[in-house]
Motif scaffolding. Structure first.
Motif, PDB file in Angstrom:
ATOM      1  N   THR A   6      -7.274  11.055  -4.646  1.00 35.31           N
ATOM      2  CA  THR A   6      -6.569   9.800  -4.936  1.00 35.31           C
ATOM      3  C   THR A   6      -5.876   9.273  -3.695  1.00 35.31           C
ATOM      4  OG1 THR A   6      -6.189  10.538  -7.220  1.00 35.31           O
ATOM      5  CG2 THR A   6      -4.825   8.731  -6.419  1.00 35.31           C
ATOM      6  N   LEU A   7      -5.288  10.185  -2.913  1.00 34.31           N
ATOM      7  CA  LEU A   7      -4.600   9.785  -1.689  1.00 34.31           C
ATOM      8  C   LEU A   7      -5.583   9.205  -0.672  1.00 34.31           C
ATOM      9  CD1 LEU A   7      -1.901   9.720  -0.157  1.00 34.31           C
ATOM     10  CD2 LEU A   7      -2.410  12.022   0.689  1.00 34.31           C
ATOM     11  N   SER A   8      -6.742   9.841  -0.541  1.00 38.48           N
ATOM     12  CA  SER A   8      -7.754   9.346   0.400  1.00 38.48           C
ATOM     13  C   SER A   8      -8.242   7.955   0.005  1.00 38.48           C
ATOM     14  CB  SER A   8      -8.938  10.311   0.461  1.00 38.48           C
ATOM     15  OG  SER A   8      -8.558  11.547   1.020  1.00 38.48           O
ATOM     16  N   LYS A   9      -8.511   7.773  -1.269  1.00 37.01           N
ATOM     17  CA  LYS A   9      -8.968   6.466  -1.743  1.00 37.01           C
ATOM     18  C   LYS A   9      -7.916   5.389  -1.497  1.00 37.01           C
ATOM     19  CE  LYS A   9     -12.216   7.968  -5.324  1.00 37.01           C
ATOM     20  NZ  LYS A   9     -12.522   7.956  -6.783  1.00 37.01           N
ATOM     21  N   ALA A  10      -6.653   5.719  -1.755  1.00 36.12           N
ATOM     22  CA  ALA A  10      -5.571   4.752  -1.549  1.00 36.12           C
ATOM     23  C   ALA A  10      -5.444   4.390  -0.075  1.00 36.12           C
ATOM     24  CB  ALA A  10      -4.258   5.316  -2.076  1.00 36.12           C
ATOM     25  N   PHE A  11      -5.566   5.392   0.809  1.00 34.00           N
ATOM     26  CA  PHE A  11      -5.440   5.133   2.241  1.00 34.00           C
ATOM     27  C   PHE A  11      -6.573   4.245   2.737  1.00 34.00           C
ATOM     28  CE2 PHE A  11      -6.646   6.195   6.617  1.00 34.00           C
ATOM     29  CZ  PHE A  11      -5.472   5.860   7.283  1.00 34.00           C
ATOM     30  N   TRP A  12      -7.822   4.620   2.410  1.00 37.73           N
ATOM     31  CA  TRP A  12      -8.967   3.848   2.911  1.00 37.73           C
ATOM     32  C   TRP A  12      -8.999   2.448   2.306  1.00 37.73           C
ATOM     33  CZ3 TRP A  12     -10.419   5.638   7.197  1.00 37.73           C
ATOM     34  CH2 TRP A  12     -10.564   7.002   7.430  1.00 37.73           C
TER      35      TRP A  12
ATOM     36  N   SER B 164       0.828  -1.212   0.000  1.00 39.52           N
ATOM     37  CA  SER B 164       0.000   0.000   0.000  1.00 39.52           C
ATOM     38  C   SER B 164       0.860   1.258   0.000  1.00 39.52           C
ATOM     39  CB  SER B 164      -0.924   0.011   1.223  1.00 39.52           C
ATOM     40  OG  SER B 164      -1.871  -1.030   1.164  1.00 39.52           O
ATOM     41  N   GLN B 165       2.027   1.172   0.596  1.00 38.85           N
ATOM     42  CA  GLN B 165       2.942   2.311   0.654  1.00 38.85           C
ATOM     43  C   GLN B 165       3.323   2.785  -0.742  1.00 38.85           C
ATOM     44  OE1 GLN B 165       6.008   2.701   3.955  1.00 38.85           O
ATOM     45  NE2 GLN B 165       7.267   2.017   2.267  1.00 38.85           N
ATOM     46  N   LEU B 166       3.489   1.853  -1.680  1.00 40.44           N
ATOM     47  CA  LEU B 166       3.816   2.230  -3.059  1.00 40.44           C
ATOM     48  C   LEU B 166       2.637   2.955  -3.714  1.00 40.44           C
ATOM     49  CD1 LEU B 166       5.579  -1.075  -4.206  1.00 40.44           C
ATOM     50  CD2 LEU B 166       6.626   1.013  -3.316  1.00 40.44           C
ATOM     51  N   VAL B 167       1.426   2.436  -3.476  1.00 41.20           N
ATOM     52  CA  VAL B 167       0.222   3.071  -4.024  1.00 41.20           C
ATOM     53  C   VAL B 167       0.056   4.470  -3.430  1.00 41.20           C
ATOM     54  CG1 VAL B 167      -2.264   2.853  -4.355  1.00 41.20           C
ATOM     55  CG2 VAL B 167      -0.844   0.789  -4.262  1.00 41.20           C
ATOM     56  N   LEU B 168       0.261   4.586  -2.122  1.00 40.50           N
ATOM     57  CA  LEU B 168       0.138   5.875  -1.442  1.00 40.50           C
ATOM     58  C   LEU B 168       1.203   6.861  -1.920  1.00 40.50           C
ATOM     59  CD1 LEU B 168      -0.594   4.439   2.099  1.00 40.50           C
ATOM     60  CD2 LEU B 168      -2.115   5.995   0.859  1.00 40.50           C
ATOM     61  N   SER B 169       2.415   6.373  -2.165  1.00 45.42           N
ATOM     62  CA  SER B 169       3.496   7.248  -2.637  1.00 45.42           C
ATOM     63  C   SER B 169       3.174   7.805  -4.021  1.00 45.42           C
ATOM     64  CB  SER B 169       4.815   6.479  -2.674  1.00 45.42           C
ATOM     65  OG  SER B 169       5.184   6.036  -1.381  1.00 45.42           O
ATOM     66  N   ARG B 170       2.607   6.972  -4.887  1.00 43.23           N
ATOM     67  CA  ARG B 170       2.197   7.467  -6.216  1.00 43.23           C
ATOM     68  C   ARG B 170       1.099   8.525  -6.072  1.00 43.23           C
ATOM     69  NH1 ARG B 170       2.282   1.856  -7.918  1.00 43.23           N
ATOM     70  NH2 ARG B 170      -0.004   1.846  -7.924  1.00 43.23           N
TER      71      ARG B 170
ATOM     72  N   ASN C  34     -14.000  -0.995  -7.122  1.00 39.04           N
ATOM     73  CA  ASN C  34     -13.023  -1.321  -8.169  1.00 39.04           C
ATOM     74  C   ASN C  34     -11.631  -0.865  -7.765  1.00 39.04           C
ATOM     75  OD1 ASN C  34     -12.389  -2.246 -10.965  1.00 39.04           O
ATOM     76  ND2 ASN C  34     -11.887  -0.082 -11.250  1.00 39.04           N
ATOM     77  N   ASN C  35     -11.555   0.306  -7.109  1.00 41.68           N
ATOM     78  CA  ASN C  35     -10.279   0.814  -6.609  1.00 41.68           C
ATOM     79  C   ASN C  35      -9.676  -0.153  -5.594  1.00 41.68           C
ATOM     80  OD1 ASN C  35      -8.640   2.400  -4.489  1.00 41.68           O
ATOM     81  ND2 ASN C  35      -8.749   3.853  -6.186  1.00 41.68           N
ATOM     82  N   ILE C  36     -10.521  -0.638  -4.680  1.00 44.05           N
ATOM     83  CA  ILE C  36     -10.050  -1.588  -3.660  1.00 44.05           C
ATOM     84  C   ILE C  36      -9.567  -2.879  -4.323  1.00 44.05           C
ATOM     85  CG2 ILE C  36     -10.777  -3.021  -1.711  1.00 44.05           C
ATOM     86  CD1 ILE C  36     -12.771  -0.753  -1.011  1.00 44.05           C
ATOM     87  N   LYS C  37     -10.303  -3.332  -5.345  1.00 43.50           N
ATOM     88  CA  LYS C  37      -9.926  -4.552  -6.057  1.00 43.50           C
ATOM     89  C   LYS C  37      -8.575  -4.398  -6.732  1.00 43.50           C
ATOM     90  CE  LYS C  37     -11.523  -7.619  -9.768  1.00 43.50           C
ATOM     91  NZ  LYS C  37     -12.587  -7.844 -10.795  1.00 43.50           N
ATOM     92  N   GLN C  38      -8.346  -3.280  -7.407  1.00 47.36           N
ATOM     93  CA  GLN C  38      -7.057  -3.039  -8.063  1.00 47.36           C
ATOM     94  C   GLN C  38      -5.940  -2.907  -7.035  1.00 47.36           C
ATOM     95  OE1 GLN C  38      -8.646   0.350 -10.564  1.00 47.36           O
ATOM     96  NE2 GLN C  38      -7.436  -0.681 -12.144  1.00 47.36           N
ATOM     97  N   HIS C  39      -6.240  -2.229  -5.950  1.00 51.89           N
ATOM     98  CA  HIS C  39      -5.274  -2.060  -4.863  1.00 51.89           C
ATOM     99  C   HIS C  39      -4.849  -3.433  -4.326  1.00 51.89           C
ATOM    100  CE1 HIS C  39      -3.900   0.758  -1.475  1.00 51.89           C
ATOM    101  NE2 HIS C  39      -3.496  -0.444  -1.095  1.00 51.89           N
ATOM    102  N   PHE C  40      -5.828  -4.288  -4.095  1.00 52.72           N
ATOM    103  CA  PHE C  40      -5.545  -5.621  -3.564  1.00 52.72           C
ATOM    104  C   PHE C  40      -4.724  -6.445  -4.550  1.00 52.72           C
ATOM    105  CE2 PHE C  40      -6.648 -10.142  -3.112  1.00 52.72           C
ATOM    106  CZ  PHE C  40      -6.241 -10.353  -1.802  1.00 52.72           C
TER     107      PHE C  40
ATOM    108  N   LEU D 243      -0.520   2.498 -13.784  1.00 54.96           N
ATOM    109  CA  LEU D 243      -0.360   2.264 -12.349  1.00 54.96           C
ATOM    110  C   LEU D 243      -1.244   3.176 -11.504  1.00 54.96           C
ATOM    111  CD1 LEU D 243       3.518   1.802 -12.091  1.00 54.96           C
ATOM    112  CD2 LEU D 243       1.767   0.030 -12.043  1.00 54.96           C
ATOM    113  N   MET D 244      -1.799   4.200 -12.135  1.00 55.64           N
ATOM    114  CA  MET D 244      -2.659   5.131 -11.399  1.00 55.64           C
ATOM    115  C   MET D 244      -4.103   4.727 -11.622  1.00 55.64           C
ATOM    116  SD  MET D 244      -0.455   7.134 -10.030  1.00 55.64           S
ATOM    117  CE  MET D 244      -1.574   8.350  -9.347  1.00 55.64           C
ATOM    118  N   TYR D 245      -4.830   4.479 -10.533  1.00 54.04           N
ATOM    119  CA  TYR D 245      -6.238   4.142 -10.684  1.00 54.04           C
ATOM    120  C   TYR D 245      -7.050   4.929  -9.675  1.00 54.04           C
ATOM    121  CZ  TYR D 245      -4.182   0.663  -7.494  1.00 54.04           C
ATOM    122  OH  TYR D 245      -3.436   0.033  -6.513  1.00 54.04           O
ATOM    123  N   GLU D 246      -8.226   5.300 -10.114  1.00 51.29           N
ATOM    124  CA  GLU D 246      -9.131   6.105  -9.277  1.00 51.29           C
ATOM    125  C   GLU D 246     -10.107   5.206  -8.531  1.00 51.29           C
ATOM    126  OE1 GLU D 246      -8.933   9.258  -8.654  1.00 51.29           O
ATOM    127  OE2 GLU D 246      -7.230   9.528  -9.975  1.00 51.29           O
TER     128      GLU D 246
END
Length: 458
Positions: free
Chosen positions: A83-89, A68-74, A236-242, A455-458
């Motif tokens: 985008t940052l809020s979505k990545a964190f949650w 998740s740290q990589l997603v949050l850093s992007r 969908n964001n959570i799915k891609q994150h996972f 690599l960027m997803y909303e």
């Protein structure tokens, strides 16, 4: 000069708190073990067995948070608070879901698990007491690790370090009071709770750190976490994150299980060889902490650059990261070389056969950090470039398909010496180095704005 470059300065400012964080985490277990040791062998064994169970779960949670740290850093690089809020949650939801699963398993199946691990009734009771409280650590750790990932992604790695500085003395002081009890006045006293006290101290200590991290995030001017709605876009964001972070957790799990498998096979060597390897193992873990932290900070910085779509110096910065990681590894190897000359003073009163075994594996544990550091930096950079599945595949084949079977044949079939048994570990790093380097060059050669956009997803 290389060390004066802004990229290098930024990475080092991120890396040194990360390295100290890792060392402090290791020291907390040592402190608890030291305080419990006067209670005798049964409490110590209970804490050791319970700690092993929890360590597996916590390592998986930390790996998920590192992904998740990589997603949050992007997201930080993109400068989009949404985008940052979505990545964190998304990261928090995933990690807490895994933590809830672990907690449920420890609640529903703790006794069958304990019974499978030991036949000693007293030891079973002690393990049950410790796990009954310490299982809450998996939930608290899930939250703190994602908070730490957010802060590291923001470049604020000193805040988690300060959090550990708060937790460590609090954990130690409270654990001591709960383990042995206290009596301030006739009306204010408590009997000692033994290993339960150590678990309570740990839970209260990490709770204080969680509160500090939450307050730090709330006060930070660089982040404003907005509420999210679990609509189809967020799901969908959570799915891609996972899908991105799961291979990271799987990678850590297989490497951790592989390390335990090596250790299990080393038990088939003579006792002196096994003791020699056991003595060296903690030093190897601590030594590789520094290059691991540098590699992690490099991945954060590269992820931020990808998020900002600033790819001009990407290849140059990757090469700098690799060069410095190798340099750090060489320094660690030099320190290990010095240690090999004075190891009889570090561990006096051992049997002569143990010193002979230590001398036999000295060349191997000296070169191991160099090969491991080279692979660590490549692995972290490739994950930042979106190649988490490829890194997992290379590590799995190198360790489980080639190296572990080779070690089994050498130890169990040919009854080899400690040198050849331990030599499999640097051999594993070497055979993984070639495909990792090839993949890194290939990825960098084709990595462009379009690859960054994927690599960027909303």
């Amino acid at each position: 000069m290389l060390l004066s470059q802004p990229y290098v300065k930024k990475n080092f400012s991120l890396a040194w708190p990360l390295a100290l964080n890792g060392l402090l985490m290791q020291s907390m277990l040592l402190i608890d073990t030291f305080m419990v040791s006067p209670l005798g062998e049964i409490p110590l064994a209970a804490m050791g067995i319970s700690g092993t169970i929890l360590a597996v779960m916590l390592a998986i949670q930390m790996a998920l948070a590192n992904g998740s740290q990589l997603v949050l850093s992007r997201a930080v690089g993109s400068q989009s608070q949404t985008t940052l809020s979505k990545a964190f949650w998304a990261g928090l939801l995933i990690n807490c879901s895994v933590a809830t699963l672990f907690w449920t398993l420890l609640t529903l199946f703790d006794q069958p698990l304990i019974n499978a691990l030991t036949d000693d009734s007293q030891l079973q009771i002690e393990i049950g007491h410790y796990l009954g409280i310490s299982k809450y650590l998996v939930v608290l750790t899930a939250i703190t690790q994602v908070m730490i990932a957010l802060l590291n992604g923001l470049g604020k790695s000193k805040i988690p370090f300060k959090g550990f500085l708060i937790e460590l003395p609090l954990n130690a002081g409270l654990s001591y009071c709960f383990i042995y009890g206290f009596s301030l006045t006739n009306n204010l006293s408590m009997e000692g709770l033994g290993v339960q006290g150590a678990a309570i101290g740990s839970v209260l200590g990490i709770s204080a750190r969680l509160l500090y991290l939450a307050m730090s995030i709330k006060r930070s001017p660089d982040v404003s976490l907005s509420r999210i709605v679990l609509n189809s876009a967020m799901l969908n964001n959570i799915k891609q994150h996972f899908h991105e972070i799961f291979p990271v957790a799987a990678n850590v799990t297989i490497l951790m299980l592989g390390a335990n498998m090596y250790q299990l096979m080393y038990t088939q060597l003579d006792i002196y060889a096994y003791v020699a390897i056991t003595l060296v193992a903690p030093w190897l873990r601590s030594g590789t902490q520094f290059v691991g932290s540098w590699s992690q900070s490099s991945a954060i910085t590269i992820s931020q650059a990808i998020g900002s779509k600033n790819l001009t110096d990407l290849s140059k910065n990757v090469n700098i990261s690799i060069d410095i990681a190798v340099g750090i590894s060489i320094v660690v190897a030099g320190l290990f070389a010095v240690m090999s000359l004075v190891i009889a003073n570090v561990y006096p009163h051992l049997e002569e056969s143990t010193y002979i075994a230590l001398a036999a594996i000295a060349p191997l544990y000296i070169i191991l950090p160099i090969a491991r550091g080279y692979n660590t930096v490549h692995g972290n950079i490739l994950r930042a470039l979106g190649k988490t599945k490829d890194v997992f595949r290379i590590n799995f084949i190198g360790q489980w398909v080639i190296s572990i079977p080779l070690c089994a044949v050498l130890v169990l079939v040919f009854d080899c010496s400690v040198f050849w048994a331990f030599a499999v570990q640097p051999f594993e790093e070497i055979i993984r180095a070639l495909p990792l380097r090839h993949l890194a060059r290939k990825t960098l050669a084709t990595f462009d704005q379009q690859a960054a956009e994927k690599l960027m997803y909303e």
